[in-house]
Design a protein around this motif. Structure first.
Motif: not given
Length: 98
Positions: A19-25, A27-35, A82-86
């Motif tokens: 619940a406390d993860t910032a949006f940048t990490p 988005l990084h996770d999302a990118s890793q999953f897509l890769q 990430a969008h919600l966090r932003m």
């Protein structure tokens, strides 16, 4: 939350987002999953266009496709969070200006 619950969530949830993860990490996770999904799909494409396509196990193919679907769901969850966090951070920044 207690440690047992946290461990259970990490082992049984499709993707546990802190619940406390910032949006940048996130988005990084999302990118890793897509890769990862992209890599699996490239391997499947190579296997299905090879001269040995008859030896591809259909059960393994189904599991690989399910894995891709899971990675895509996890990526989607990260982007949404990430969008919600932003938006939350923007609202908090706006409130601190007043």
């Amino acid at each position: 939350m207690n440690a047992t619950y946290d461990l259970w969530m990490k082992l049984h949830a499709p993707y546990y987002i802190d619940a406390d993860t910032a949006f940048t990490p996130l988005l990084h996770d999302a990118s890793q999953f897509l890769q990862g999904a992209h890599g699996i799909m490239r391997c499947l494409g190579d296997a299905l266009t090879s001269p040995y396509v008859d030896t591809v196990d259909t059960d393994d193919l189904a599991y690989a496709l399910a894995g891709v679907a899971t990675l895509l769901k996890m990526s989607h969850a990260c982007v949404g969070k990430a969008h919600l966090r932003m938006l939350m951070e923007q609202m908090e920044a706006g409130e601190s200006e007043h």
